[in-house]
Design a protein around this motif. Structure first.
Motif, short mmCIF file in Angstrom:
data_model
loop_
_atom_site.label_atom_id
_atom_site.label_comp_id
_atom_site.label_asym_id
_atom_site.label_seq_id
_atom_site.Cartn_x
_atom_site.Cartn_y
_atom_site.Cartn_z
N VAL A 5 0.86 -1.19 0.00
CA VAL A 5 0.00 0.00 0.00
C VAL A 5 0.90 1.24 0.00
O VAL A 5 2.04 1.16 0.42
N PRO A 54 -7.73 -0.38 6.45
CA PRO A 54 -7.99 -0.23 5.02
C PRO A 54 -8.51 1.15 4.63
O PRO A 54 -8.38 1.57 3.48
N LEU A 55 -9.13 1.85 5.60
CA LEU A 55 -9.61 3.21 5.33
C LEU A 55 -8.88 4.17 6.27
O LEU A 55 -9.36 4.48 7.35
N ASN B 49 -3.71 0.77 -6.03
CA ASN B 49 -3.77 1.46 -4.75
C ASN B 49 -4.88 0.81 -3.91
O ASN B 49 -6.06 0.99 -4.17
N ALA B 50 -4.45 0.05 -2.91
CA ALA B 50 -5.42 -0.71 -2.09
C ALA B 50 -6.34 0.21 -1.30
O ALA B 50 -7.49 -0.14 -1.04
N TYR B 51 -5.85 1.40 -0.93
CA TYR B 51 -6.69 2.33 -0.18
C TYR B 51 -7.88 2.79 -1.02
O TYR B 51 -9.00 2.92 -0.53
N ARG B 52 -7.62 3.06 -2.32
CA ARG B 52 -8.71 3.50 -3.21
C ARG B 52 -9.71 2.36 -3.40
O ARG B 52 -10.91 2.60 -3.48
N ALA B 54 -10.31 0.02 -1.21
CA ALA B 54 -11.04 -0.08 0.06
C ALA B 54 -12.18 0.94 0.11
O ALA B 54 -13.29 0.64 0.55
N LYS B 55 -11.89 2.16 -0.37
CA LYS B 55 -12.93 3.21 -0.40
C LYS B 55 -14.08 2.81 -1.31
O LYS B 55 -15.25 3.02 -1.00
N ARG B 58 -16.18 0.20 0.35
CA ARG B 58 -17.04 0.82 1.37
C ARG B 58 -18.21 1.54 0.70
O ARG B 58 -19.34 1.49 1.18
N PRO B 64 -14.72 -3.35 4.06
CA PRO B 64 -13.54 -3.53 3.19
C PRO B 64 -12.63 -4.70 3.58
O PRO B 64 -12.12 -5.39 2.70
N LEU B 68 -11.25 -7.30 0.88
CA LEU B 68 -9.85 -7.17 0.45
C LEU B 68 -9.08 -8.48 0.62
O LEU B 68 -8.11 -8.73 -0.08
N ARG B 75 2.82 -7.88 -8.01
CA ARG B 75 3.42 -6.76 -8.75
C ARG B 75 4.60 -7.27 -9.57
O ARG B 75 5.38 -8.09 -9.09
#
Lengths: 85, 175
Positions: A5, A54-55, B49-52, B54-55, B58, B64, B68, B75
Motif C-alpha cells: 500500500v 484499510p480506510l 492502490n489498495a486504499y482506493r 477499500a474506499k 465501502r 472492506p 480485500l 506486482r
C-alpha cells in the motif's frame, strides 16, 4: 520490492488534497481551523501506519478527535484549578 | 467507463488508457468483482492502490477488510516477473486483471529479441487464461512497443477518453 500500500504520509496527503475544494469554500477562519485539525492528525501518522486500517481517513478522524479530547481535558483541568482558587 | 459488461469468459478484453490517466476509474469495477468472490490482479506498472479500492468497497456498502482478503495482487517490475506471474496458478474461475501490461516491456535494458519472445509467451498465457475466466488487460497508449500486437490479439478493445480535471481559475490576475 515495492509496497503493498502507499505510505501513510502519501495516504494522508491524498486525503488532504481531496479536501482542497471543501477548504477553498470555507471562510478564512474556518480554513485555519481545518488546517489545525489536519495538523493534529498529522501528529499521529506513525500510530496510523501501525494501525494498517484499510480506510486510513477513519484513523485520521480518530486522531483529530483524540487531540480535541486532550484539549478538552486540559481546559477542564484549568477550569477546575480556577474554580478552586 | 463501465467495463463489467465487457468482461466475460473466453474473451480477451483490452482497455486502452491515455498516458496521463491513472487507474482510479477501475476501482469501482474491481470492488464489484471483489464483492462477488476471489479476484487476482497482476500489476505491471505499480498502479494498484489498495486504499482506493477499500474506499470503493465501502461505497458499495461492504466491509472492506473481508472483501480485500479475496483480492490477490502480484506486482511485476520486469517483463520476466510479469511472465512468471502469468504462469502462477489462479484461484478457481476468479477474474484476472492485468494492469499496465506493456509497462515492463518498454525496458531498454532487456534486448528487443528477449522482450519479443517474452511478450509472445505472455500473450499465449493470457489467451489460455482468457479461455477459462474473465480477463481484463489495461495498457497505456504511450507504450507503443507491442501495442499493435496486443490490440490485434484482443477480442474486445475499449478506449478510454481523457477527461482532464477542471482547473480552478484565479480570481485576480497577478501583476
Amino acid at each position: 520490492m515495492g509496497r503493498t500500500v502507499p505510505s501513510i504520509t502519501l495516504a494522508f496527503l491524498e486525503e488532504q488534497d481531496s479536501l482542497a475544494r471543501f477548504r477553498r469554500a470555507l471562510r478564512r477562519a474556518d480554513q485555519l481551523s481545518l488546517d489545525d485539525l489536519l495538523a493534529s492528525a498529522r501528529q499521529h501518522l506513525a500510530p496510523a501506519a501501525h494501525a494498517a486500517h484499510p480506510l486510513p481517513f477513519e484513523v485520521f478522524l480518530l486522531a483529530m478527535l483524540l487531540e480535541q479530547h486532550k484539549e478538552v481535558l486540559r481546559l477542564k483541568a484549568v477550569l477546575e484549578t480556577l474554580l478552586e482558587e | 467507463m463501465n467495463i463489467l459488461p465487457a468482461l466475460s469468459q473466453g474473451r480477451l478484453c483490452l482497455a486502452l488508457i491515455p498516458p496521463t490517466a491513472g487507474h482510479a476509474w477501475l476501482m469501482e469495477p474491481l470492488a464489484v468483482l471483489a464483492g462477488r468472490g476471489a479476484l487476482r490482479v497482476i500489476d505491471g506498472g505499480n498502479h494498484f492502490n489498495a486504499y482506493r479500492l477499500a474506499k470503493a468497497i465501502r461505497a458499495l456498502g461492504f466491509d472492506p477488510a473481508p472483501v480485500l482478503e479475496r483480492v490477490y495482487i502480484s506486482r511485476s517490475f520486469t517483463c520476466h516477473q510479469l511472465a512468471a506471474n502469468l504462469a502462477l496458478p489462479l484461484p478457481e474461475a476468479s477474474p484476472l486483471i492485468v494492469l499496465d501490461l506493456l509497462a515492463t516491456f518498454q525496458d531498454e535494458n532487456v534486448s528487443l529479441r528477449e522482450r519479443t519472445q517474452l511478450f509472445a509467451t505472455c500473450l499465449a498465457r493470457l489467451k489460455k487464461i482468457a479461455a477459462s475466466r474473465p480477463l481484463l488487460i489495461t495498457a497505456k497508449t504511450s507504450h507503443t512497443e507491442f501495442l499493435e500486437a496486443l490490440i490485434a490479439n484482443s477480442d474486445q478493445v475499449l478506449q478510454m477518453e481523457y477527461q482532464p480535471l477542471p482547473v480552478a481559475l484565479p480570481l485576480f490576475q497577478k501583476s
